[in-house]
Design a protein around this motif. Structure first.
Motif, PDB file in Angstrom:
ATOM      1  N   MET A   1       0.852  -1.201   0.000  1.00 26.55           N
ATOM      2  CA  MET A   1       0.000   0.000   0.000  1.00 26.55           C
ATOM      3  C   MET A   1       0.887   1.250   0.000  1.00 26.55           C
ATOM      4  SD  MET A   1      -2.794   1.143   2.893  1.00 26.55           S
ATOM      5  CE  MET A   1      -4.068   0.091   2.249  1.00 26.55           C
ATOM      6  N   ASP A   2       0.575   2.212  -0.879  1.00 29.20           N
ATOM      7  CA  ASP A   2       1.375   3.446  -0.847  1.00 29.20           C
ATOM      8  C   ASP A   2       0.594   4.533  -0.097  1.00 29.20           C
ATOM      9  OD1 ASP A   2      -0.464   4.557  -2.589  1.00 29.20           O
ATOM     10  OD2 ASP A   2       0.718   4.087  -4.381  1.00 29.20           O
ATOM     11  N   ILE A   3       1.237   5.681   0.058  1.00 30.00           N
ATOM     12  CA  ILE A   3       0.656   6.730   0.892  1.00 30.00           C
ATOM     13  C   ILE A   3      -0.671   7.243   0.317  1.00 30.00           C
ATOM     14  CG2 ILE A   3       2.219   8.440  -0.152  1.00 30.00           C
ATOM     15  CD1 ILE A   3       0.863   8.587   3.423  1.00 30.00           C
TER      16      ILE A   3
ATOM     17  N   GLU B   1      12.024   6.619   6.760  1.00 32.71           N
ATOM     18  CA  GLU B   1      11.458   5.855   5.638  1.00 32.71           C
ATOM     19  C   GLU B   1      10.962   4.472   6.101  1.00 32.71           C
ATOM     20  OE1 GLU B   1      13.595   4.980   1.817  1.00 32.71           O
ATOM     21  OE2 GLU B   1      13.807   7.177   1.916  1.00 32.71           O
ATOM     22  N   GLY B   2      11.779   3.836   6.943  1.00 27.32           N
ATOM     23  CA  GLY B   2      11.424   2.499   7.441  1.00 27.32           C
ATOM     24  C   GLY B   2      10.155   2.547   8.275  1.00 27.32           C
ATOM     25  N   GLU B   3      10.058   3.583   9.125  1.00 26.98           N
ATOM     26  CA  GLU B   3       8.866   3.711   9.981  1.00 26.98           C
ATOM     27  C   GLU B   3       7.617   3.992   9.140  1.00 26.98           C
ATOM     28  OE1 GLU B   3      11.003   5.544  13.999  1.00 26.98           O
ATOM     29  OE2 GLU B   3      10.422   6.881  12.368  1.00 26.98           O
ATOM     30  N   GLN B   4       7.809   4.781   8.068  1.00 30.06           N
ATOM     31  CA  GLN B   4       6.662   5.076   7.187  1.00 30.06           C
ATOM     32  C   GLN B   4       6.152   3.785   6.545  1.00 30.06           C
ATOM     33  OE1 GLN B   4       8.188   8.077   4.474  1.00 30.06           O
ATOM     34  NE2 GLN B   4       7.489   9.744   5.806  1.00 30.06           N
ATOM     35  N   ALA B   5       7.102   2.980   6.061  1.00 29.65           N
ATOM     36  CA  ALA B   5       6.704   1.723   5.401  1.00 29.65           C
ATOM     37  C   ALA B   5       5.989   0.820   6.399  1.00 29.65           C
ATOM     38  CB  ALA B   5       7.936   1.026   4.837  1.00 29.65           C
ATOM     39  N   SER B   6       6.501   0.799   7.635  1.00 27.39           N
ATOM     40  CA  SER B   6       5.893  -0.050   8.653  1.00 27.39           C
ATOM     41  C   SER B   6       4.468   0.422   8.973  1.00 27.39           C
ATOM     42  CB  SER B   6       6.783  -0.031   9.902  1.00 27.39           C
ATOM     43  OG  SER B   6       6.037  -0.350  11.032  1.00 27.39           O
ATOM     44  N   LEU B   7       4.283   1.741   9.072  1.00 25.28           N
ATOM     45  CA  LEU B   7       2.947   2.265   9.382  1.00 25.28           C
ATOM     46  C   LEU B   7       1.971   1.934   8.248  1.00 25.28           C
ATOM     47  CD1 LEU B   7       1.074   3.802  11.278  1.00 25.28           C
ATOM     48  CD2 LEU B   7       1.828   5.933  10.222  1.00 25.28           C
ATOM     49  N   LEU B   8       2.428   2.069   7.019  1.00 26.53           N
ATOM     50  CA  LEU B   8       1.532   1.754   5.885  1.00 26.53           C
ATOM     51  C   LEU B   8       1.146   0.277   5.908  1.00 26.53           C
ATOM     52  CD1 LEU B   8       3.128   3.846   2.958  1.00 26.53           C
ATOM     53  CD2 LEU B   8       1.153   4.407   4.384  1.00 26.53           C
ATOM     54  N   ARG B   9       2.107  -0.572   6.268  1.00 28.60           N
ATOM     55  CA  ARG B   9       1.807  -2.005   6.355  1.00 28.60           C
ATOM     56  C   ARG B   9       0.763  -2.257   7.452  1.00 28.60           C
ATOM     57  NH1 ARG B   9       3.249  -5.343   9.666  1.00 28.60           N
ATOM     58  NH2 ARG B   9       5.009  -4.131  10.456  1.00 28.60           N
ATOM     59  N   GLN B  10       0.958  -1.602   8.607  1.00 26.74           N
ATOM     60  CA  GLN B  10      -0.016  -1.786   9.698  1.00 26.74           C
ATOM     61  C   GLN B  10      -1.410  -1.333   9.262  1.00 26.74           C
ATOM     62  OE1 GLN B  10       1.417  -0.023  13.494  1.00 26.74           O
ATOM     63  NE2 GLN B  10       3.379   0.085  12.437  1.00 26.74           N
ATOM     64  N   ILE B  11      -1.462  -0.207   8.537  1.00 29.09           N
ATOM     65  CA  ILE B  11      -2.761   0.316   8.090  1.00 29.09           C
ATOM     66  C   ILE B  11      -3.421  -0.676   7.131  1.00 29.09           C
ATOM     67  CG2 ILE B  11      -3.832   2.146   6.671  1.00 29.09           C
ATOM     68  CD1 ILE B  11      -1.774   4.093   7.991  1.00 29.09           C
ATOM     69  N   SER B  12      -2.596  -1.280   6.264  1.00 30.44           N
ATOM     70  CA  SER B  12      -3.171  -2.199   5.264  1.00 30.44           C
ATOM     71  C   SER B  12      -3.772  -3.444   5.926  1.00 30.44           C
ATOM     72  CB  SER B  12      -2.108  -2.608   4.243  1.00 30.44           C
ATOM     73  OG  SER B  12      -1.194  -3.499   4.862  1.00 30.44           O
TER      74      SER B  12
END
Ligand code: UTP
Length: 406
Positions: free
Chosen positions: A1-3, A27-38
């Protein structure tokens, strides 16, 4: 999932606050948050109705196979159960993902020492109970241990330090239960860190979905396991993969079995196995109206007499069909530390909801269930509290009554 996708999804569900600090993250934290949201099931947060008692259907008593009926068929049931165990068709699932807040111990609840003159953990006593069965059957069965993200490492370490309680390590499989996001009173999901959704273990009802997701479902298939005996960590008299119970459930032709005990009083805090609109179901003690719980039969016995002790036998094939059905979600009002205006807030009173699935709700989805009565002094010594009712003290007294040296 992207932003962009995340923004669209969150605005659709009114949960845009989850990206409040996105620009501050690495960047790593952003990717992790997007994964959690998905991974969030956002529809669960729509129109939240917490604490409201569910609407009960029409309740009637469940017919149970009683202790004396079991005694009359004990040899037959035992032979059937032992042959299923010897054929490798039965395995155990230990629910050990709870936090044991009432007991107030730091580590996993099963690591709690109940010994007096020697060290004896709850896990240790349960494996001693298992040894009675494996000795009789002459085989070891698989034991799946459900932990949570909060106690997984500590649980595995405790098992290893204790040499797996004398059990073959290759027969013990740990899996971690899923987490569920927590939200405020308006249904807005909370952040525990700027890049982390506040979440807690999703209750003991999600065990089968978590087991399958962990990959352990493959062991069930490759080993031809047909029955799973699910049990709680906090009953030190728990009889696990009891051949008589296994045999009686198989003989009944039902999709599952539940060990039950006669309630000691109408207000005892145990779920009650009964028929709800003609289907076996468990009604939690706080859901049953007191006047219903107090009803008695002409012979003076409670009409709704049978309390569950969190020891169930499930048919795996039928269980896998329940994955397509929906378990109801239970909400509990709790203190949830969260990020507010960029700062971590640790509330002093409940401020939001945690979500839980309960294993007892599975019974209704199974469609049929054998109520199997056991003698409570022999099989039910729950440890919920340090002292008083269902405590370390009461469990020790019951263990001693059953000849366990403490
Ligand atoms: P309880 O409902 O007594 O909860 O668990 P608990 O977390 O152990 O204790 P308290 O309420 O915080 O004091 C009944 C059984 O379900 C398991 C527990 O480990 C216990 O075997 N359980 C509970 C899970 O496996 N996961 C959960 O999320 C909750």
């Amino acid at each position: 999932m992207d932003i962009l996708e995340a923004r669209r999804l969150l605005s659709e569900h009114g949960q845009q606050q989850l990206l409040d600090y996105y620009e501050e993250l690495s960047e790593g934290e952003q990717a992790s948050l997007l994964r959690q949201i998905s991974e969030v099931n956002f529809s669960a947060f729509h129109g939240l109705k917490a604490g409201g008692a569910r609407k009960l259907g029409e309740l009637s008593p469940v017919p149970a196979v009683t202790v004396s009926e079991i005694d009359a068929h004990r040899d037959e049931y035992r032979a059937l159960g032992l042959s299923a165990l010897r054929a490798g068709k039965v395995a155990a699932v230990l629910l050990a993902g709870g936090q044991g807040t009432r007991l107030g111990s730091d580590g996993p609840k099963g690591a709690f020492d109940i010994g007096i003159t020697r060290k004896l953990s709850i896990f240790g006593q349960q494996f001693a109970n298992i040894a009675d069965v494996t000795r009789e059957a002459g085989v070891y069965f698989h034991v799946f241990v459900m932990t949570s993200e909060l106690n997984d490492a500590a649980t595995r370490k405790f098992f290893a330090e204790n040499d797996f309680f004398g059990y073959p390590a290759e027969k013990i499989h740990f899996f971690v239960q899923d987490m569920a996001p927590s939200c405020d009173v308006h249904g807005k999901i909370l952040l525990s860190e700027k890049g982390k959704i506040a979440a807690s273990p999703n209750g003991n009802g999600g065990w089968y979905a978590s087991l399958v997701r962990s990959g352990d479902g493959r062991i069930l298939e490759s080993e031809g396991i047909e029955w799973l005996n699910v049990y709680a960590v906090d009953n030190v008299l728990q009889r696990i993969c009891d051949p008589v119970f296994v045999g009686a459930t198989i003989k009944s032709g039902f999709g599952c079995g539940a060990k039950v005990v006669k309630k000691v009083s109408p207000d005892e805090k145990v779920g009650v196995l009964c028929l709800e609109d003609g289907v076996p179901a468990i009604v939690e003690y706080y859901e049953m109206p007191p006047e219903t719980a107090a009803q008695r039969r002409p012979d003076g016995e409670l009409k709704f007499a049978y309390g569950v002790i969190l020891n169930y036998l499930f048919n795996v094939q039928l269980l896998s069909r329940t994955l397509e059905k929906r378990l109801p979600v239970h909400l509990s009002f709790k203190k949830i530390p969260h990020i507010e205006n960029g700062q971590l807030v640790t509330p002093e009173s409940p401020n939001g909801y945690k979500f839980e699935y309960l294993v007892l709700d599975l019974i209704k989805l199974m469609g049929s269930c054998l109520a199997f009565e056991v003698v409570r002094e022999r099989e039910f010594a729950p440890i919920k509290n340090r002292t008083g009712v269902d405590s370390v003290e009461s469990a020790r007294a019951l263990l001693e009554k059953n000849g366990v040296m403490l």
